[in-house]
Design a protein around this motif. Structure first.
Motif, PDB file in Angstrom:
ATOM      1  N   UNK A  59      31.711 -47.322 -25.014  1.00 46.03           N
ATOM      2  CA  UNK A  59      31.345 -46.734 -26.312  1.00 46.03           C
ATOM      3  C   UNK A  59      31.232 -47.813 -27.384  1.00 46.03           C
ATOM      4  N   UNK A  60      32.139 -48.759 -27.368  1.00 52.49           N
ATOM      5  CA  UNK A  60      32.087 -49.866 -28.321  1.00 52.49           C
ATOM      6  C   UNK A  60      30.777 -50.638 -28.170  1.00 52.49           C
ATOM      7  N   UNK A  61      30.448 -50.999 -26.938  1.00 47.55           N
ATOM      8  CA  UNK A  61      29.225 -51.771 -26.691  1.00 47.55           C
ATOM      9  C   UNK A  61      27.983 -50.972 -27.079  1.00 47.55           C
ATOM     10  N   UNK A  62      27.952 -49.684 -26.735  1.00 44.92           N
ATOM     11  CA  UNK A  62      26.792 -48.847 -27.057  1.00 44.92           C
ATOM     12  C   UNK A  62      26.623 -48.696 -28.567  1.00 44.92           C
ATOM     13  N   UNK A  63      27.732 -48.517 -29.270  1.00 39.96           N
ATOM     14  CA  UNK A  63      27.663 -48.376 -30.729  1.00 39.96           C
ATOM     15  C   UNK A  63      27.118 -49.647 -31.364  1.00 39.96           C
ATOM     16  N   UNK A  64      27.596 -50.782 -30.895  1.00 41.89           N
ATOM     17  CA  UNK A  64      27.119 -52.046 -31.455  1.00 41.89           C
ATOM     18  C   UNK A  64      25.649 -52.286 -31.125  1.00 41.89           C
ATOM     19  N   UNK A  65      25.219 -51.935 -29.918  1.00 42.08           N
ATOM     20  CA  UNK A  65      23.795 -52.066 -29.563  1.00 42.08           C
ATOM     21  C   UNK A  65      22.945 -51.134 -30.424  1.00 42.08           C
ATOM     22  N   UNK A  66      23.413 -49.920 -30.619  1.00 45.06           N
ATOM     23  CA  UNK A  66      22.693 -48.954 -31.448  1.00 45.06           C
ATOM     24  C   UNK A  66      22.542 -49.494 -32.874  1.00 45.06           C
ATOM     25  N   UNK A  67      23.627 -49.995 -33.428  1.00 46.64           N
ATOM     26  CA  UNK A  67      23.583 -50.550 -34.780  1.00 46.64           C
ATOM     27  C   UNK A  67      22.663 -51.764 -34.849  1.00 46.64           C
ATOM     28  N   UNK A  72      17.606 -54.426 -36.479  1.00 49.66           N
ATOM     29  CA  UNK A  72      16.361 -55.081 -36.059  1.00 49.66           C
ATOM     30  C   UNK A  72      15.152 -54.350 -36.638  1.00 49.66           C
ATOM     31  N   UNK A  73      15.214 -53.024 -36.679  1.00 50.72           N
ATOM     32  CA  UNK A  73      14.125 -52.261 -37.296  1.00 50.72           C
ATOM     33  C   UNK A  73      14.031 -52.551 -38.784  1.00 50.72           C
ATOM     34  N   UNK A  74      15.192 -52.664 -39.445  1.00 49.96           N
ATOM     35  CA  UNK A  74      15.202 -52.935 -40.888  1.00 49.96           C
ATOM     36  C   UNK A  74      14.550 -54.273 -41.219  1.00 49.96           C
ATOM     37  N   UNK A  75      14.746 -55.269 -40.349  1.00 51.36           N
ATOM     38  CA  UNK A  75      14.166 -56.590 -40.634  1.00 51.36           C
ATOM     39  C   UNK A  75      12.810 -56.756 -39.963  1.00 51.36           C
ATOM     40  N   UNK A  76      12.279 -55.614 -39.438  1.00 47.11           N
ATOM     41  CA  UNK A  76      10.916 -55.543 -38.907  1.00 47.11           C
ATOM     42  C   UNK A  76      10.669 -56.432 -37.690  1.00 47.11           C
ATOM     43  N   UNK A  77      11.642 -56.475 -36.787  1.00 45.06           N
ATOM     44  CA  UNK A  77      11.436 -57.157 -35.509  1.00 45.06           C
ATOM     45  C   UNK A  77      10.425 -56.333 -34.719  1.00 45.06           C
ATOM     46  N   UNK A  78       9.526 -56.988 -34.027  1.00 43.38           N
ATOM     47  CA  UNK A  78       8.527 -56.318 -33.194  1.00 43.38           C
ATOM     48  C   UNK A  78       9.224 -55.365 -32.228  1.00 43.38           C
ATOM     49  N   UNK A  79       8.698 -54.141 -32.113  1.00 45.16           N
ATOM     50  CA  UNK A  79       9.351 -53.112 -31.305  1.00 45.16           C
ATOM     51  C   UNK A  79       9.443 -53.493 -29.823  1.00 45.16           C
ATOM     52  N   UNK A 105      17.167 -44.214 -24.240  1.00 43.58           N
ATOM     53  CA  UNK A 105      16.505 -43.133 -24.975  1.00 43.58           C
ATOM     54  C   UNK A 105      16.185 -43.577 -26.399  1.00 43.58           C
ATOM     55  N   UNK A 106      17.116 -44.275 -27.024  1.00 43.08           N
ATOM     56  CA  UNK A 106      16.879 -44.811 -28.367  1.00 43.08           C
ATOM     57  C   UNK A 106      15.694 -45.770 -28.357  1.00 43.08           C
ATOM     58  N   UNK A 107      15.663 -46.669 -27.381  1.00 43.48           N
ATOM     59  CA  UNK A 107      14.552 -47.630 -27.290  1.00 43.48           C
ATOM     60  C   UNK A 107      13.217 -46.920 -27.077  1.00 43.48           C
ATOM     61  N   UNK A 108      13.227 -45.848 -26.289  1.00 38.08           N
ATOM     62  CA  UNK A 108      12.008 -45.068 -26.084  1.00 38.08           C
ATOM     63  C   UNK A 108      11.545 -44.422 -27.397  1.00 38.08           C
ATOM     64  N   UNK A 109      12.490 -43.890 -28.180  1.00 36.38           N
ATOM     65  CA  UNK A 109      12.141 -43.298 -29.486  1.00 36.38           C
ATOM     66  C   UNK A 109      11.571 -44.350 -30.416  1.00 36.38           C
ATOM     67  N   UNK A 110      12.164 -45.529 -30.402  1.00 37.21           N
ATOM     68  CA  UNK A 110      11.673 -46.619 -31.253  1.00 37.21           C
ATOM     69  C   UNK A 110      10.242 -46.976 -30.855  1.00 37.21           C
TER      70      UNK A 110
END
Length: 115
Positions: A59-67, A72-79, A105-110
Motif C-alpha cells: 500500500x505504501x509503494x502504491x500510494x507513492x507511485x500514484x502520487x 508527473x502529470x502536473x509537470x506535463x511529463x509525456x504520458x 488501471x491508473x496508467x490506462x486512465x492517464x
C-alpha cells in the motif's frame, strides 16, 4: 539529445525521488530498520502478521507511485514516458498484484485522458 532534456525527462530523477519518498515514509511508519533487522523481524512473524506487513508495504509503494503519477502529470511529463517510468519502478519494487493492477488501471486512465 541529452542537452534538450529537462529534469522531468530523466528516468534517474524519478527513481531517486521515488526511493527518497519510500525511505521517508518508512521512517515515518517505523519501518526504517536496516536490511538484516527487517529480515529477522519478518522471519519472526507468524503468517498473518507477515501478510499484514507485506500489505502495508504494498500500500505504501502504491500510494507513492500514484502520487508520483499525479505530480508527473502536473509537470506535463509525456504520458507514454509516465507509463514507461512508472512500470519500470513497479518492476523494481516488486509491488503486489492488487496494487499493481490499481496502478496499471491508473496508467490506462492517464493514457486515455485528454491533454
Amino acid at each position: 539529445r541529452s542537452s534538450d532534456l529537462t529534469l522531468w525527462d530523466q528516468v534517474q530523477f524519478w527513481e531517486d525521488a521515488f526511493l527518497d519518498a519510500v525511505m521517508l515514509e518508512r521512517e515515518g511508519m517505523g519501518m526504517d530498520q536496516g536490511p538484516q533487522e527487517m529480515i529477522d523481524r519478518y522471519l519472526s512473524l507468524g503468517d498473518h502478521d507477515r501478510k499484514r506487513l507485506e500489505d502495508d508495504e504494498d500500500r505504501l509503494l502504491a500510494t507513492l507511485l500514484h502520487n508520483m503519477v499525479a505530480f508527473m502529470l502536473m509537470v506535463k511529463v509525456n504520458k507514454n514516458d509516465i507509463r514507461k517510468k512508472v512500470r519500470r519502478l513497479m518492476g523494481k519494487c516488486h509491488i503486489g498484484l492488487v496494487q499493481s493492477q490499481q496502478i496499471n488501471e491508473l496508467l490506462d486512465k492517464v493514457a486515455r485522458s485528454e491533454e
